[in-house]
Design an enzyme around this catalytic site. Structure first.
Site, PDB file in Angstrom:
ATOM      1  N   ASP A  85      29.394   7.826 -19.237  1.00  0.00           N
ATOM      2  CA  ASP A  85      29.020   9.004 -18.543  1.00  0.00           C
ATOM      3  C   ASP A  85      27.624   9.709 -19.528  1.00  0.00           C
ATOM      4  O   ASP A  85      26.847   9.394 -20.162  1.00  0.00           O
ATOM      5  CB  ASP A  85      30.714  10.032 -19.129  1.00  0.00           C
ATOM      6  CG  ASP A  85      30.269  11.335 -19.836  1.00  0.00           C
ATOM      7  OD1 ASP A  85      29.666  11.929 -18.391  1.00  0.00           O
ATOM      8  OD2 ASP A  85      30.078  12.117 -20.673  1.00  0.00           O
ATOM      9  N   ASP A 100      26.604  13.026 -19.799  1.00  0.00           N
ATOM     10  CA  ASP A 100      26.359  14.533 -20.273  1.00  0.00           C
ATOM     11  C   ASP A 100      27.268  14.150 -22.312  1.00  0.00           C
ATOM     12  O   ASP A 100      28.546  14.753 -21.613  1.00  0.00           O
ATOM     13  CB  ASP A 100      26.571  15.479 -19.980  1.00  0.00           C
ATOM     14  CG  ASP A 100      26.416  17.499 -20.150  1.00  0.00           C
ATOM     15  OD1 ASP A 100      24.850  17.373 -20.736  1.00  0.00           O
ATOM     16  OD2 ASP A 100      27.131  17.963 -20.566  1.00  0.00           O
TER      17      ASP A 100
END
Ligand code: M1P
Length: 252
Positions: free
Chosen positions: A15, A17
């Site tokens: 992922d 952020d």
């Protein structure tokens, strides 16, 4: 893990952020150097973000992200890049078809025309590539109006009631509804969460798919891919924690 791990058989998917970058920030030089020079020689590396390519590019130091990472999956993989080349592009209108989509949008507009709120502004349906974002107050409201709607909705359940009405009207449409922010909710086809990107890896025959994310709790947008049987999930708190987890995993 053995240091002589075969690079072709393992992939680490990240992922973006909160996992590789601080929230809404750019990746640090140290983190980028670590991933590209210490981790990439041992495993294929890929990114899977909920946001669009432009946002991922901003956070990962520009469009060269496509060449630095073996796979880049913006919008949960609705758009797919492998070795710098686009391999797939999906959209909600292509998937749902205009007729169904329009019936749904028309119902949304009809429903909203019956809703009275303290204030109402504009842009009630925002059409995005992979989802509809529906806002009863309207996305063009000010920050103060946004904050006020969020409070109002806590007691009046405007969004929840609207979702219930949509589910009752379209029981078989195959949409998921998600209240993630302050003034709106997202509507997207079932399965269009981060697990969507896994279909792009199927024919590459990985023996291990590691996923690293910071929102792996139920309701978080990393939950589905983290708990998917095809992945080995790692919960991390922030980029430093991601680095530590990788160091342990690869004996670095
Ligand atoms: O990231 C959470 C949500 O953020 C925004 O919601 P809102 O405008 O209601 O605060 C939207 O971008 C929404 O799509 C997103 O899920």
């Amino acid at each position: 893990m053995e240091p002589n791990t075969k690079r072709e058989s393992i992939i680490c998917l990240f992922d973006v952020d909160g996992t590789l970058t601080k929230p809404r920030n750019k990746i640090s030089d140290d983190m980028e150097d670590f991933l590209l020079n210490r981790v990439k020689p041992l495993t294929k590396i890929g990114l899977v973000g909920g946001s669009d390519f432009q946002k991922i590019s901003e956070q990962m130091n520009g469009d060269s992200v496509l060449l630095k990472y073996d796979y880049v999956f913006p919008e949960n993989g609705l758009i797919s890049f492998k070795n710098g080349k686009e391999t797939c592009r999906q959209s909600i209108q292509r998937f749902m078809g205009e007729e169904v989509l329009q019936k749904f949008i028309n119902f949304v507009l009809k429903y909203l025309s019956t809703v009275t709120l303290p204030v109402k502004r504009g842009t009630f349906v925002e059409f995005r590539n992979g989802m509809l974002n529906i806002s009863p107050i309207g996305r063009s409201c000010s920050q103060a109006e946004r904050d006020a709607f969020e409070q109002y909705d806590k007691t009046h359940n405007v969004r929840k009631q609207m979702i219930d009405a949509l589910k009752a009207e379209f029981p078989d449409i195959g949409f998921t509804y998600s209240i993630g922010g302050q003034i709106s909710f997202d509507v997207f086809p079932v399965g269009w969460d981060k697990t969507y990107c896994l279909k792009h890896l199927e024919e590459d025959g990985f023996q291990e798919i590691h996923f690293f994310g910071d929102k792996t709790h139920q309701g978080g947008n990393d939950y589905e891919i983290y708990s998917d049987s095809r992945t080995i999930g790692h919960t991390v708190k922030n980029p430093e924690d991601t680095k530590e987890t990788l160091m342990k995993l690869f004996n670095l």
